[in-house]
Design a protein around this motif. Structure first.
Motif, short mmCIF file in Angstrom:
data_model
loop_
_atom_site.label_atom_id
_atom_site.label_comp_id
_atom_site.label_asym_id
_atom_site.label_seq_id
_atom_site.Cartn_x
_atom_site.Cartn_y
_atom_site.Cartn_z
N ASP A 292 0.80 -1.22 0.00
CA ASP A 292 0.00 0.00 0.00
C ASP A 292 0.84 1.27 0.00
N GLN A 293 2.14 1.13 0.11
CA GLN A 293 3.00 2.31 0.18
C GLN A 293 3.24 2.86 -1.23
N LEU A 294 2.76 4.08 -1.47
CA LEU A 294 2.95 4.71 -2.77
C LEU A 294 4.13 5.66 -2.69
N THR A 295 5.04 5.55 -3.64
CA THR A 295 6.25 6.36 -3.60
C THR A 295 6.27 7.43 -4.68
N HIS A 296 5.16 7.60 -5.38
CA HIS A 296 5.10 8.58 -6.46
C HIS A 296 4.55 9.93 -6.02
N PHE A 297 4.50 10.17 -4.69
CA PHE A 297 3.99 11.44 -4.20
C PHE A 297 5.00 12.06 -3.24
N ASN A 298 5.13 13.39 -3.30
CA ASN A 298 6.03 14.09 -2.39
C ASN A 298 5.28 14.44 -1.10
N GLU A 299 5.95 15.16 -0.22
CA GLU A 299 5.36 15.51 1.08
C GLU A 299 4.14 16.43 0.94
N GLN A 300 3.95 17.04 -0.21
CA GLN A 300 2.77 17.89 -0.47
C GLN A 300 1.67 17.11 -1.19
N ASN A 301 1.86 15.81 -1.29
CA ASN A 301 0.91 14.93 -1.99
C ASN A 301 0.82 15.24 -3.48
N ARG A 302 1.89 15.72 -4.05
CA ARG A 302 1.96 15.97 -5.48
C ARG A 302 2.79 14.89 -6.13
N ALA A 303 2.44 14.58 -7.37
CA ALA A 303 3.14 13.51 -8.09
C ALA A 303 4.61 13.86 -8.29
N LYS A 304 5.43 12.84 -8.23
CA LYS A 304 6.87 13.02 -8.49
C LYS A 304 7.41 11.77 -9.15
N MET A 305 8.53 11.93 -9.84
CA MET A 305 9.24 10.77 -10.36
C MET A 305 10.05 10.20 -9.20
N VAL A 306 9.92 8.92 -8.96
CA VAL A 306 10.61 8.27 -7.85
C VAL A 306 12.12 8.37 -8.05
N ASP A 307 12.82 8.66 -6.96
CA ASP A 307 14.28 8.74 -6.97
C ASP A 307 14.84 7.32 -6.83
N VAL A 308 15.52 6.85 -7.87
CA VAL A 308 16.09 5.50 -7.85
C VAL A 308 17.61 5.53 -7.65
N SER A 309 18.13 6.67 -7.27
CA SER A 309 19.59 6.84 -7.14
C SER A 309 20.25 5.78 -6.28
N ASP A 310 19.62 5.40 -5.18
CA ASP A 310 20.23 4.47 -4.24
C ASP A 310 19.89 3.01 -4.50
N LYS A 311 19.11 2.75 -5.52
CA LYS A 311 18.74 1.36 -5.82
C LYS A 311 19.89 0.65 -6.52
N ASP A 312 19.94 -0.66 -6.35
CA ASP A 312 20.97 -1.47 -7.01
C ASP A 312 20.62 -1.70 -8.47
N VAL A 313 21.65 -1.79 -9.28
CA VAL A 313 21.48 -2.16 -10.68
C VAL A 313 21.30 -3.67 -10.71
N THR A 314 20.19 -4.12 -11.29
CA THR A 314 19.95 -5.56 -11.44
C THR A 314 19.39 -5.84 -12.82
N LYS A 315 19.45 -7.09 -13.20
CA LYS A 315 18.86 -7.53 -14.46
C LYS A 315 17.35 -7.60 -14.25
N ARG A 316 16.59 -6.99 -15.14
CA ARG A 316 15.15 -6.93 -15.00
C ARG A 316 14.47 -7.30 -16.31
N GLU A 317 13.35 -7.97 -16.20
CA GLU A 317 12.56 -8.35 -17.37
C GLU A 317 11.09 -8.27 -17.01
N ALA A 318 10.28 -7.87 -17.97
CA ALA A 318 8.82 -7.88 -17.80
C ALA A 318 8.19 -8.39 -19.09
N VAL A 319 7.11 -9.15 -18.92
CA VAL A 319 6.36 -9.67 -20.06
C VAL A 319 4.90 -9.26 -19.86
N ALA A 320 4.35 -8.60 -20.86
CA ALA A 320 2.95 -8.15 -20.82
C ALA A 320 2.23 -8.68 -22.05
N TYR A 321 0.90 -8.62 -22.01
CA TYR A 321 0.11 -9.12 -23.13
C TYR A 321 -1.03 -8.17 -23.44
#
Length: 162
Positions: free
Chosen positions: A3-32
């Motif tokens: 339930d934790q949404l990270t796309h909002f700032n302290e003013q409840n306005r939309a923001k792009m999530v800061d991924v600076s501290d995230k690890d680089v990993t191999k990622r894949e997604a499949v959609a239909y």
């Protein structure tokens, strides 16, 4: 469900999530995306008898292009260096076209939106190329089938019937 949404700032306005501290990993997604149409429409697509050209070839290129431009059309998406994009088509029955888009990267954020965008745009392209003969086509559903990598872990859609 998280339930934790990270796309909002302290003013409840939309923001792009800061991924600076995230690890680089191999990622894949499949959609239909699944499309339902008249039997004759799908037969003509299969046989290459659509006046505008090879529908699946054009839809495949459109899906690839869309995945690469997702960050330009979905406001909070990050621009990502995609390392692989594959669009596949299958005929579930005589009226149903299924489109599957697989997207890969090595990065700090996932590629679910890129896969979903690729599948959606491929379906919209099929509609565009065939609307003159079948305006009643329906893009029935679009969804994420699976994703791997990242902090949230792997996901596989439990309802395999899409």
């Amino acid at each position: 469900m998280n339930d934790q949404l990270t796309h909002f700032n302290e003013q409840n306005r939309a923001k792009m999530v800061d991924v600076s501290d995230k690890d680089v990993t191999k990622r894949e997604a499949v959609a239909y995306s699944r499309m339902v149409m008249e039997k004759e429409t799908l037969a003509r697509i299969r046989e290459g008898r659509v006046a505008k050209g090879d529908v699946l070839a054009v839809a495949q290129v459109a899906g690839v292009m869309a995945a690469k431009k997702t960050w330009e059309i979905i406001p909070m998406c990050h621009p990502l260096p995609l390392t692989g994009i594959d669009i596949r088509f299958s005929f579930a029955d005589e009226r149903t076209l299924e489109i599957e888009a697989a997207v890969k990267t090595t990065g700090k954020t996932g590629v679910e939106m890129e896969a979903l965008t690729a599948a959606s745009v491929a379906a919209l392209t099929v509609y565009d190329m065939c609307k003159a003969m079948d305006k009643a086509m329906v893009i029935e559903s679009t969804g994420l089938l699976r994703k791997t990598g990242g902090k949230s872990g792997d996901f596989t859609r439990e309802d395999h019937s899409k």
